[in-house]
Design an enzyme around this catalytic site. Structure first.
Site, PDB file in Angstrom:
ATOM      1  N   SER A  13      -4.285 -11.444   7.143  1.00 14.43           N
ATOM      2  CA  SER A  13      -3.892 -10.900   8.451  1.00 14.43           C
ATOM      3  C   SER A  13      -3.519 -12.019   9.424  1.00 14.43           C
ATOM      4  O   SER A  13      -2.645 -11.839  10.274  1.00 14.43           O
ATOM      5  CB  SER A  13      -5.001 -10.013   9.033  1.00 14.43           C
ATOM      6  OG  SER A  13      -6.130 -10.786   9.370  1.00 14.43           O
ATOM      7  N   ASN A  14      -4.147 -13.182   9.292  1.00 15.18           N
ATOM      8  CA  ASN A  14      -3.755 -14.308  10.151  1.00 15.18           C
ATOM      9  C   ASN A  14      -2.386 -14.843   9.754  1.00 15.18           C
ATOM     10  O   ASN A  14      -1.579 -15.189  10.619  1.00 15.18           O
ATOM     11  CB  ASN A  14      -4.814 -15.416  10.122  1.00 15.18           C
ATOM     12  CG  ASN A  14      -5.984 -15.067  11.016  1.00 15.18           C
ATOM     13  OD1 ASN A  14      -5.889 -15.168  12.233  1.00 15.18           O
ATOM     14  ND2 ASN A  14      -7.074 -14.617  10.419  1.00 15.18           N
ATOM     15  N   MET A 101     -10.190 -20.355   1.301  1.00 17.26           N
ATOM     16  CA  MET A 101     -11.618 -20.470   1.028  1.00 17.26           C
ATOM     17  C   MET A 101     -11.992 -21.674   0.163  1.00 17.26           C
ATOM     18  O   MET A 101     -13.029 -21.678  -0.489  1.00 17.26           O
ATOM     19  CB  MET A 101     -12.146 -19.162   0.406  1.00 17.26           C
ATOM     20  CG  MET A 101     -11.996 -17.956   1.322  1.00 17.26           C
ATOM     21  SD  MET A 101     -12.580 -18.260   3.013  1.00 17.26           S
ATOM     22  CE  MET A 101     -14.347 -18.122   2.751  1.00 17.26           C
ATOM     23  N   ARG A 102     -11.160 -22.695   0.178  1.00 20.08           N
ATOM     24  CA  ARG A 102     -11.501 -23.926  -0.541  1.00 20.08           C
ATOM     25  C   ARG A 102     -11.558 -25.079   0.448  1.00 20.08           C
ATOM     26  O   ARG A 102     -10.822 -25.107   1.425  1.00 20.08           O
ATOM     27  CB  ARG A 102     -10.479 -24.231  -1.623  1.00 20.08           C
ATOM     28  CG  ARG A 102     -10.380 -23.150  -2.683  1.00 20.08           C
ATOM     29  CD  ARG A 102      -9.511 -23.615  -3.818  1.00 20.08           C
ATOM     30  NE  ARG A 102     -10.127 -24.705  -4.530  1.00 20.08           N
ATOM     31  CZ  ARG A 102     -11.027 -24.567  -5.490  1.00 20.08           C
ATOM     32  NH1 ARG A 102     -11.432 -23.373  -5.847  1.00 20.08           N
ATOM     33  NH2 ARG A 102     -11.546 -25.609  -6.080  1.00 20.08           N
ATOM     34  N   ASN A 118      -7.006 -25.097  11.285  1.00 24.36           N
ATOM     35  CA  ASN A 118      -7.814 -24.061  10.639  1.00 24.36           C
ATOM     36  C   ASN A 118      -8.257 -23.064  11.701  1.00 24.36           C
ATOM     37  O   ASN A 118      -8.396 -23.411  12.868  1.00 24.36           O
ATOM     38  CB  ASN A 118      -9.054 -24.684   9.987  1.00 24.36           C
ATOM     39  CG  ASN A 118      -9.909 -23.646   9.267  1.00 24.36           C
ATOM     40  OD1 ASN A 118      -9.373 -22.753   8.599  1.00 24.36           O
ATOM     41  ND2 ASN A 118     -11.222 -23.733   9.411  1.00 24.36           N
ATOM     42  N   HIS A 120     -11.416 -20.465  12.498  1.00 24.97           N
ATOM     43  CA  HIS A 120     -12.783 -20.139  12.105  1.00 24.97           C
ATOM     44  C   HIS A 120     -13.255 -18.998  13.017  1.00 24.97           C
ATOM     45  O   HIS A 120     -13.030 -19.054  14.227  1.00 24.97           O
ATOM     46  CB  HIS A 120     -13.668 -21.376  12.275  1.00 24.97           C
ATOM     47  CG  HIS A 120     -15.086 -21.131  11.889  1.00 24.97           C
ATOM     48  ND1 HIS A 120     -15.482 -21.065  10.568  1.00 24.97           N
ATOM     49  CD2 HIS A 120     -16.193 -20.910  12.643  1.00 24.97           C
ATOM     50  CE1 HIS A 120     -16.781 -20.810  10.532  1.00 24.97           C
ATOM     51  NE2 HIS A 120     -17.236 -20.716  11.764  1.00 24.97           N
TER      52      HIS A 120
HETATM   53  C1  GRF Z   1     -10.564 -15.024   9.200  1.00 23.08           C
HETATM   54  O1  GRF Z   1     -11.645 -14.383   9.814  1.00 23.08           O
HETATM   55  C2  GRF Z   1     -10.613 -16.504   9.429  1.00 23.08           C
HETATM   56  O2  GRF Z   1     -11.203 -16.868  10.637  1.00 23.08           O
HETATM   57  C3  GRF Z   1     -11.475 -16.986   8.289  1.00 23.08           C
HETATM   58  O3  GRF Z   1     -11.108 -16.167   7.203  1.00 23.08           O
HETATM   59  C4  GRF Z   1     -10.641 -14.915   7.685  1.00 23.08           C
HETATM   60  C5  GRF Z   1      -9.306 -14.662   7.056  1.00 23.08           C
HETATM   61  O4  GRF Z   1      -8.806 -13.387   7.314  1.00 23.08           O
HETATM   62  N1  GRF Z   1     -11.279 -18.396   8.079  1.00 23.08           N
HETATM   63  P1  GRF Z   1      -7.321 -13.008   6.890  1.00 23.08           P
HETATM   64  O5  GRF Z   1      -7.178 -13.292   5.405  1.00 23.08           O
HETATM   65  O6  GRF Z   1      -6.395 -13.870   7.690  1.00 23.08           O
HETATM   66  O7  GRF Z   1      -7.151 -11.563   7.212  1.00 23.08           O
END
Ligand code: GRF
Length: 209
Positions: A13-14, A101-102, A118, A120
């Site tokens: 989603s980001n 996630m790495r 990044n 967070h």
């Molecule tokens: C987000 O909450 C971001 O802050 C974290 O992982 C999540 C990723 O969400 N690092 P998406 O895959 O962008 O929906």
């Protein structure tokens, strides 16, 4: 024209918020040149393909050797794989981690020093790690929210570019809080990218001004 690479492991989603902002011209002269994932099943890859953007899977090698040695060596090997995967796309100006996630090793971080961002989902330095929303909620804080920061060699540590405060409502469910933090992320990440691309930011020590 600046070129971005977006790294994502999951839902994306980001990534989508970055693609939308770029398409609407909110980020200036920029294009997302490639989306990279460590997981072939990441929905982020579907989003990239839908947007007509090259999507590349960089899978980690199977683990080998003793645990400690393995971590350093595997990270270095993976860093080289990532660098090799980006090479065909020419000059990449910034790498945006969007739920990747790495942990990137020093080899990759040095190759893109101060050019990796990044997001967070907590107000760093509080609640580092992979379960930040849940951890902040369980701790009972009154305010939390997303942080966009530069990536350095330490996890969830580099200089902070933007944060948005999200006040936790009384009796709010974790699910509702998660949704509101994600909405805040989708505002704050494109804003931070825009600032950095327009060279509006300067580092003074670890303060971003
Ligand atoms: C987000 O909450 C971001 O802050 C974290 O992982 C999540 C990723 O969400 N690092 P998406 O895959 O962008 O929906």
């Amino acid at each position: 024209m600046k070129q971005l690479a977006v790294f994502a492991s999951g839902y994306g989603s980001n990534l989508q918020s970055i693609l939308n902002a770029a398409r609407r011209g909110h980020l200036g002269e920029v294009r997302v040149a490639v989306v990279v994932s460590d997981r072939p099943q990441a929905h982020a890859l579907v989003r990239a393909r839908r947007a007509g953007i090259p999507a590349v899977v960089v899978a980690p090698d199977p683990l080998s050797g003793s645990r400690a040695r393995r971590r350093v060596q595997d990270r270095r090997r993976y860093d080289h794989k990532l660098l090799a995967a980006l090479r065909p796309f020419g000059k990449i100006d910034f790498v945006c981690l969007a739920g990747f996630m790495r942990i990137l090793g020093p080899t990759f971080v040095r190759a893109f020093r101060r050019r990796i961002l990044n997001i967070h989902p907590a107000l760093l330095p509080a609640f580092k790690g992979a379960h930040a929303i849940r951890d902040a909620y369980a701790y009972g804080v009154a305010v939390t929210g997303p942080t966009v920061h530069l990536v350095d060699e330490r996890v969830d540590h580099g200089p902070i570019i933007l944060q948005e405060a999200v006040r936790i409502r009384s009796r709010e469910s974790l699910k509702s809080l998660e949704a509101r933090i994600h909405r805040a992320e989708h505002r704050v990440y494109p804003q931070a990218i825009r600032l950095i691309l327009r060279r509006k930011l300067r580092l003074v020590g670890r303060r971003v001004v």
